[in-house]
Design a protein around this motif. Structure first.
Motif, PDB file in Angstrom:
ATOM      1  N   ILE A   3      31.827  34.997  41.451  1.00 46.28           N
ATOM      2  CA  ILE A   3      32.682  35.303  40.299  1.00 46.28           C
ATOM      3  C   ILE A   3      32.116  36.501  39.539  1.00 46.28           C
ATOM      4  O   ILE A   3      32.847  37.430  39.188  1.00 46.28           O
ATOM      5  N   ALA A   4      30.810  36.489  39.293  1.00 48.46           N
ATOM      6  CA  ALA A   4      30.166  37.593  38.576  1.00 48.46           C
ATOM      7  C   ALA A   4      30.299  38.901  39.342  1.00 48.46           C
ATOM      8  O   ALA A   4      30.623  39.945  38.770  1.00 48.46           O
ATOM      9  N   ASN A   5      30.067  38.860  40.633  1.00 53.08           N
ATOM     10  CA  ASN A   5      30.170  40.048  41.463  1.00 53.08           C
ATOM     11  C   ASN A   5      31.617  40.573  41.459  1.00 53.08           C
ATOM     12  O   ASN A   5      31.856  41.780  41.360  1.00 53.08           O
ATOM     13  N   GLY A   6      32.583  39.662  41.557  1.00 57.71           N
ATOM     14  CA  GLY A   6      33.992  40.067  41.521  1.00 57.71           C
ATOM     15  C   GLY A   6      34.364  40.660  40.173  1.00 57.71           C
ATOM     16  O   GLY A   6      35.159  41.607  40.101  1.00 57.71           O
ATOM     17  N   TYR A   7      33.790  40.118  39.102  1.00 55.22           N
ATOM     18  CA  TYR A   7      34.058  40.631  37.762  1.00 55.22           C
ATOM     19  C   TYR A   7      33.572  42.089  37.642  1.00 55.22           C
ATOM     20  O   TYR A   7      34.285  42.949  37.129  1.00 55.22           O
TER      21      TYR A   7
END
Length: 142
Positions: free
Chosen positions: A133-137
């Motif tokens: 999720i963090a990487n996608g954000y």
């Protein structure tokens, strides 16, 4: 025929993406909390309104609140502030707040960089889902 089968598969995947979060016993405010994963004893959501990224010493660090529902005899909800270092692939946390099901606070804990809460992202865990999720954000913002 292949196009029809492909469309059916895509439609089923789309429908299942809405059904799976509904299997959990506890449902937070869906306009704020985005479902991540759940099983028989717990569920995880992240707060879409407060997720943020900062650059620190050349690293991208995403801060995100995670809500955890604990389906135990003493049901409770935890809200934890995680810091995901996307560059180094590590996760740490700085705050944890536990609530009963009526919303009353049971306890809170605060940590700083000296408390060493950092750990590597472990494959096939909910921590890896937090990392994704963090990487996608970050990818979406850049």
């Amino acid at each position: 025929m292949k196009k029809l089968i492909s469309r059916i598969i895509v439609a089923l995947l789309f429908l299942f993406s809405f059904i799976t979060p509904c299997l959990a016993d506890f449902q937070p405010d869906s306009s704020r909390w985005i479902w991540i994963d759940s099983n028989d004893t717990s569920g995880f959501w992240y707060d879409s309104k407060t997720i943020s990224v900062k650059q620190e010493n050349g690293r991208n660090i995403v801060s995100m609140w995670i809500l955890s529902y604990n389906n135990t005899p003493e049901e409770s909800v935890d809200k934890t502030l995680y810091n995901v270092d996307v560059t180094r692939k590590t996760i740490s946390f700085s705050e944890i707040h536990e609530y009963d099901m009526q919303g009353n606070i049971i306890g809170s804990s605060y940590y700083n960089e000296f408390d060493n809460t950092e750990s590597s992202v472990i494959p096939d865990t909910v921590g890896e889902e937090f990392y994704d999720i963090a990487n996608g954000y970050i990818s979406h913002r850049m």
